[in-house]
Design an enzyme around this catalytic site. Structure first.
Site, PDB file in Angstrom:
ATOM      1  N   LYS A 170       0.925  -1.045   0.008  1.00 47.58           N
ATOM      2  CA  LYS A 170      -0.089  -0.065  -0.051  1.00 47.58           C
ATOM      3  C   LYS A 170       0.967   1.288  -0.068  1.00 47.58           C
ATOM      4  O   LYS A 170       1.254   1.706   1.049  1.00 47.58           O
ATOM      5  CB  LYS A 170      -0.608  -0.132   1.280  1.00 47.58           C
ATOM      6  CG  LYS A 170      -2.111   0.729   1.074  1.00 47.58           C
ATOM      7  CD  LYS A 170      -2.104   2.033   0.749  1.00 47.58           C
ATOM      8  CE  LYS A 170      -1.632   3.143   1.946  1.00 47.58           C
ATOM      9  NZ  LYS A 170      -1.646   4.677   1.548  1.00 47.58           N
ATOM     10  N   GLU A 245       8.641   1.587  11.650  1.00 49.23           N
ATOM     11  CA  GLU A 245       9.689   2.496  11.288  1.00 49.23           C
ATOM     12  C   GLU A 245       9.229   3.770  11.283  1.00 49.23           C
ATOM     13  O   GLU A 245       8.427   4.272  10.257  1.00 49.23           O
ATOM     14  CB  GLU A 245      10.388   2.287   9.962  1.00 49.23           C
ATOM     15  CG  GLU A 245      10.825   0.800   9.826  1.00 49.23           C
ATOM     16  CD  GLU A 245      12.435   0.616  10.369  1.00 49.23           C
ATOM     17  OE1 GLU A 245      12.856   1.457  11.081  1.00 49.23           O
ATOM     18  OE2 GLU A 245      12.513  -0.954  10.507  1.00 49.23           O
ATOM     19  N   CYS A 279      13.618  10.581   7.481  1.00 41.88           N
ATOM     20  CA  CYS A 279      13.403  10.438   8.884  1.00 41.88           C
ATOM     21  C   CYS A 279      14.550  10.619   9.828  1.00 41.88           C
ATOM     22  O   CYS A 279      14.509  10.396  11.193  1.00 41.88           O
ATOM     23  CB  CYS A 279      12.657   8.900   9.005  1.00 41.88           C
ATOM     24  SG  CYS A 279      13.534   7.539   8.050  1.00 41.88           S
ATOM     25  N   GLU A 378       9.658  16.657  15.449  1.00 44.77           N
ATOM     26  CA  GLU A 378       9.905  16.355  14.066  1.00 44.77           C
ATOM     27  C   GLU A 378       9.244  17.241  13.118  1.00 44.77           C
ATOM     28  O   GLU A 378       8.056  17.296  13.037  1.00 44.77           O
ATOM     29  CB  GLU A 378       9.829  14.971  13.793  1.00 44.77           C
ATOM     30  CG  GLU A 378      10.480  14.657  12.271  1.00 44.77           C
ATOM     31  CD  GLU A 378      10.186  13.034  11.936  1.00 44.77           C
ATOM     32  OE1 GLU A 378       8.642  12.646  11.866  1.00 44.77           O
ATOM     33  OE2 GLU A 378      10.719  12.263  11.460  1.00 44.77           O
TER      34      GLU A 378
END
Ligand code: NAP
Ligand code: MG
Length: 476
Positions: A170, A245, A279, A378
């Site tokens: 996906k 993750e 990331c 973040e």
């Protein structure tokens, strides 16, 4: 205009069961670049059942058969590199040189690495009179983000395939094109039907249907903490393995004996790569406090040299992926100003001369305290924060004072001291003086997740250990 209206299910291109489409926006122009179909739970059910059926035979294939297929994928992937690069530029705005370079090469690098590991991977191992087998888990749901679209697909699909699993991918709505070309690559390589399936659509629909499906054995997810938690909760009643993750706010420590100007310049330029949408980005730059002025000068110069604009031209930085992300990053720049950090470069609004598109100014804040929100949360954009430290202990303390634990960077002249600092960092991955390795496991601790991808460790995510106990040999 691109039109990707079919899914890839059971070795064929299939229309969605319930027709529904969505437009894809080019973030450099704000214009519609194409359309995709949006999948439903019914499409997911078909794909999962195809994968389940294929598992019976794919899980029993020999190493050599899988190696042959992966080599066939390699040659098909090579043929489509330029198409994949162009798709990535259009869908998420990576400059052409970056998209055709690192983005495409990461996919190829993970494939080459998986082939090398598959040659040697120990599917069985004897421990005393027990035979251990590393069996494929079954049907894997692979849910990926848009920021390094081909990398994220490659680190999941290749180890899953190599270890004998079948799967449903996906991809993100924001970056669906490269995934579609990837499916074309696998089809052209002659992968047996049902081994790999692709359904486009919304995370809340397709992703949720995968996470809850009783015939899915594992969900491997890369993306935000919010979605990672939703998926884990959705997967819990059917007792799936969930690999997460997630995000990061990684520290990049410049030690006192390092070349400060060169390291700050490298860290600033590095933060702007992929518009800061990485990331593992070293988004908190830690420098000796006594040398903050020097660091500010180096960062200001480096940020001013980052060219921003149309990603089909020779620029260092394109747009960020979407209007939503643009607004989110603007909000953080305002927060940084309100928190009283020193704005060294960039700031609110688009770069001068750019009147449309999701372009953000390469932004650097200095004199940042680690308790400010711009140091804790973040931002996922081209925004670097510089924090001063007084001692090595304080540098380590600041680095570890984070809810995240994905990556870390240590730069210094003395390799032993760098290693000593790296040992003290509470993260899953630390790069010393620019170290990079396709074989090194990549993943985080704390709120950065629990998975380990890349290289041999990536294979272990997709296997279950089975013990076959034989009677102890009779004493002589
Ligand atoms: P996201 O919103 O979490 O989306 C990631 C994927 O999950 C997309 O395919 C999304 O579908 C899907 N999704 C969303 N909600 C879901 C749900 N409830 N159930 C199932 N699937 C769902 O993340 P993003 O905004 O695209 O990516 C940015 C984040 O990813 C950042 O936090 C970044 O740090 C993290 N990231 C981590 C790594 C790593 O390796 N640790 C690597 C790259 C990125 P849609 O298409 O609907 O969005
Ligand atoms: Mg999202």
């Amino acid at each position: 205009m691109r039109e990707y209206l079919k899914f890839y299910i059971d070795g064929q291109w299939a229309h969605p069961l319930e027709p529904k489409t969505s437009e894809v926006i080019n973030p450099a122009t704000d214009q519609v670049s194409g359309r995709i179909s949006m999948g439903s739970a019914a499409d997911v059910d078909l794909a999962v059942k195809a994968a389940r059926k294929a598992f019976a035979s794919w899980s029993q294939t020999r190493r050599e058969q899988r190696l042959d297929l992966m080599r066939a994928i390699q040659s098909e992937y090579d043929k489509r590199q330029a198409d994949i690069g162009a798709a990535i530029t259009e869908e998420m705005g990576a400059p052409a040189a970056l998209a055709n370079g690192f983005h495409v090469q990461l996919g190829a690098g993970h494939l080459a690495t998986a082939i090398e590991i598959l040659k040697e991977f120990k599917f069985e191992e004897r421990r005393g009179h027990t035979l251990l087998a590393r069996d494929p888990i079954g049907v894997c749901a692979l849910i990926t983000p848009w920021n390094w679209p081909m990398n994220q697909i490659a680190v999941k699909v290749f180890p899953a395939l190599a270890t004998g699993n079948t799967m449903v991918l996906k991809p993100p709505q924001l970056a669906p094109y490269s995934a579609q070309i990837f499916a074309e690559v696998l089809h052209a390589a002659g992968l047996p039907k049902g081994v790999f399936n692709l359904i486009q659509g919304a995370g809340s629909v397709v992703g949720n249907a995968l996470s809850t499906h009783p015939l899915v054995d594992l969900v491997s997810f890369t993306g935000s903490e919010f979605a990672g938690v939703e998926i884990a909760k959705a997967a819990a009643p059917t007792v799936k393995r969930v690999c997460q993750e997630l995000g990061g706010k990684s520290a990049n420590i410049v030690l006192d004996d390092a070349n400060l100007a060169a390291n700050v310049a490298g860290a600033t330029g590095g933060m702007m790569v992929n518009s800061g949408q990485t990331c593992s980005a070293g988004s908190r730059l830690l420098v000796p406090k006594a040398r903050m002025a020097e660091a500010i000068a180096a960062a200001e110069k480096a940020a001013s040299e980052v060219t921003v604009g149309d990603p089909t031209t020779e620029v260092a930085m394109g747009p960020v992926v979407s209007k939503g992300q643009y607004n989110e990053i603007q909000r953080y720049i305002e927060i940084g100003l309100a928190e009283g950090a020193t704005l060294v470069a960039g700031g609110p609004g688009r770069p001068d001369g750019l009147t449309r598109g999701c372009f953000v100014k390469p932004t650097v804040f200095a004199n940042v305290r680690n308790d400010m929100r711009i140091a804790r949360e973040e931002i996922f954009g081209p925004v670097l924060v510089i924090i001063g430290y007084d001692s090595l202990d304080e540098a380590v303390e600041i680095a570890n004072d984070s809810e995240f634990g994905l990556a870390g960077y240590v730069n210094g002249a003395d390799p032993q001291q760098c290693l000593a600092v790296a040992r003290r960092l509470r993260t899953g991955w630390v790069s010393i003086n620019g170290g990079f390795d396709f074989n090194a496991p990549f993943g985080g601790i704390k709120k950065s997740g629990n998975g380990r991808e890349w290289g041999e460790f990536g294979f272990h995510e997709y296997v279950e250990t089975k013990a076959m106990l034989e009677p102890a040999p009779a004493a002589p």
